[in-house]
Design an enzyme around this catalytic site. Structure first.
Site, PDB file in Angstrom:
ATOM      1  N   GLY A   1      53.648  72.907  59.157  1.00  0.00           N
ATOM      2  CA  GLY A   1      53.410  72.891  57.709  1.00  0.00           C
ATOM      3  C   GLY A   1      51.956  73.077  57.351  1.00  0.00           C
ATOM      4  O   GLY A   1      51.519  72.719  56.262  1.00  0.00           O
TER       5      GLY A   1
ATOM      6  N   SER B   1      50.439  76.177  57.773  1.00  0.00           N
ATOM      7  CA  SER B   1      50.272  77.616  57.489  1.00  0.00           C
ATOM      8  C   SER B   1      49.589  78.407  58.595  1.00  0.00           C
ATOM      9  O   SER B   1      48.790  79.305  58.328  1.00  0.00           O
ATOM     10  CB  SER B   1      49.495  77.826  56.189  1.00  0.00           C
ATOM     11  OG  SER B   1      50.292  77.494  55.126  1.00  0.00           O
TER      12      SER B   1
ATOM     13  N   SER C   1      51.157  80.481  60.168  1.00  0.00           N
ATOM     14  CA  SER C   1      51.756  81.813  60.007  1.00  0.00           C
ATOM     15  C   SER C   1      50.975  82.658  59.001  1.00  0.00           C
ATOM     16  O   SER C   1      50.642  83.814  59.276  1.00  0.00           O
ATOM     17  CB  SER C   1      53.212  81.680  59.566  1.00  0.00           C
ATOM     18  OG  SER C   1      53.286  81.028  58.315  1.00  0.00           O
TER      19      SER C   1
ATOM     20  N   ASP D   1      49.912  79.833  50.343  1.00  0.00           N
ATOM     21  CA  ASP D   1      49.265  79.756  51.657  1.00  0.00           C
ATOM     22  C   ASP D   1      48.283  80.902  51.879  1.00  0.00           C
ATOM     23  O   ASP D   1      47.153  80.699  52.342  1.00  0.00           O
ATOM     24  CB  ASP D   1      50.324  79.776  52.761  1.00  0.00           C
ATOM     25  CG  ASP D   1      51.333  78.663  52.592  1.00  0.00           C
ATOM     26  OD1 ASP D   1      51.087  77.766  51.762  1.00  0.00           O
ATOM     27  OD2 ASP D   1      52.372  78.698  53.270  1.00  0.00           O
TER      28      ASP D   1
END
Ligand code: NG1
Length: 408
Positions: free
Chosen positions: A128, A130, A132, A175
């Site tokens: 959680g 980020s 990615s 994000d």
């Protein structure tokens, strides 16, 4: 990739390609302080960028290939040709986050030049935080710069948010935008459609602690399905409310988004309408989203007023709402939150999408030591999760956004 064998990206680049890298693209992870599952409803959020980041050491190529190694053996090399229809890896494969920006940039601009690169990251994965979007941004920035695509910050952030949907998650835009646009020492109050960033300084004696349950919040399979389902539920709730506004002629214009609805009727009337029109899950999702938006506005005031306990109360309320109305908490997240509060935190809540991953805790300089000790003694030690403890519990430093530059 904090748990694998880490190496410095530049030296790993020399090993792989037999020459030094020419450029570095970097993009930080983020921790969201408050405003969860609001971004894709065009409602505000308040994240900070982290001191933990993705770094790519790279050298442009004279063709359209991207060859990207990593410093962590858990994440295999990806190699692909830039273009508007790049075939994805299997669902959940990290390489899709590298392909995502290449795919969207190639649809929008005449990009042709790829790169050889090595990616290194110290952002905990599937937590959680980020990791990615940091990959999406770092690869996106690298491709944009080496292909001389204009990089206006907000338009680029919106493009990267669109890019990440290539991976199958119908995510919002928080994000990518905070990872690109944050300022050191500040939280970012963000609003959407159009994207706007307001930088709010974090008081020097405030400490945001991140603590990881150790349960991965994978954005593929079941978690991705639940996330996408929440988005659909929020859309369905909005449609029913808007239909009622139109039917009963409650507003001068037809408010078709959450912000327009709140502007037209005010939060109280919107909530009363929700209770009257919706039921069951849709009512719960709607109540979370509407009340969470209000908490973000209040939290910004508490931040500006350096009101640590007031901010903490809002974090607790946010967690409660995510637990009971949005159903995105878990036993481990609830336990960590309770331990943090018992340890003297001003407030604590799950952060990011939920169903695993991390909590964020607010303390100040005088209480943070006790909070950290209690978390370690009551959560991590009993579970024997003390290896790499600095990756599992750490103080978040509000950091600057992404950058791209030549290696000196
Ligand atoms: P995580 O799963 O924590 O990276 C996701 C979404 C955000 C936002 C939060 C919940 C992506 C890339 N990110 O974040 O946009 O909706 O959940 O607030 O989908």
């Amino acid at each position: 990739m904090p748990h694998g064998a880490r190496n410095d990206a530049a030296s790993a680049f020399r090993e792989h390609f037999g020459a030094p890298p020419t450029h570095v693209a970097r993009a930080p992870g983020r921790v969201n302080l408050i405003g969860e599952h609001t971004d894709y409803n065009d409602l505000p959020v308040l994240p900070i960028a982290l001191q933990r980041e993705v770094r790519i050491a790279l050298r442009p190529r004279n063709d359209g290939q991207v060859v990207l190694h990593t410093t962590d053996s858990e994440f295999p090399t990806v190699e692909f040709e830039i273009g508007p229809g790049i075939p994805p890896e299997s669902s959940g494969h990290w390489g899709n986050y590298a392909k995502a920006p290449a795919n969207v940039l190639a649809r929008r601009f005449a990009i042709w030049r790829g790169f050889d690169g090595v990616l290194d990251s110290d952002i905990p994965v599937a937590a959680g935080l980020s990791s990615s979007s940091a990959i999406v941004n770092a690869v996106g920035l690298a491709l944009a710069h080496i292909n001389e695509v204009p990089v206006e910050e907000r338009a680029f952030a919106e493009l990267m948010a669109e890019a990440e949907r290539y991976t199958g998650t119908r995510g919002g835009g928080m994000d990518q935008a905070v990872s690109l646009g944050a300022r050191a020492g500040c939280a970012v109050k963000m609003t959407f459609n159009p994207l706007r960033l307001q930088h709010v300084p974090v008081p020097e004696d405030w400490c945001f602690v991140v603590a990881d349950t150790g349960v991965r919040a994978e954005k593929s399979g079941a978690a991705q399905k639940t996330y996408n389902l929440r988005r659909t539920e929020c859309e369905d709730a909005l449609t029913q409310i808007v239909d009622e506004v139109v039917r009963a002629d409650l507003a001068r214009t037809n408010p078709s988004t959450y912000p327009a609805l709140l502007r037209a009727l005010g939060a109280e009337q919107v909530m009363a309408l929700g209770e009257q029109v919706l039921e069951g899950n849709l009512l719960r999702r709607f109540r979370h989203v509407v009340t969470e938006a209000g908490r973000v506005e209040e939290a910004v005031d508490r931040l500006r007023g350096a009101d640590v306990s007031g901010f903490g109360v809002l974090m607790d309320a946010s967690h409660g709402s995510l637990r009971t109305d949005f159903l995105m908490s878990s036993a481990e997240l609830d336990e960590l939150v309770a331990i943090a509060c018992e340890g003297g935190a001003a407030g604590a809540r799950l952060t990011g999408a939920g169903l695993g991953g991390c909590i964020v805790v607010l303390a100040d300089r005088t209480t943070v030591g006790g909070v950290l000790e209690t978390l370690v003694a009551e959560y991590f030690e009993p579970r024997k999760l003390t290896e790499h403890i600095d990756d599992r519990v750490f103080i978040a430093v509000p950091s600057a956004g992404a950058s791209f530059g030549a290696v000196p």
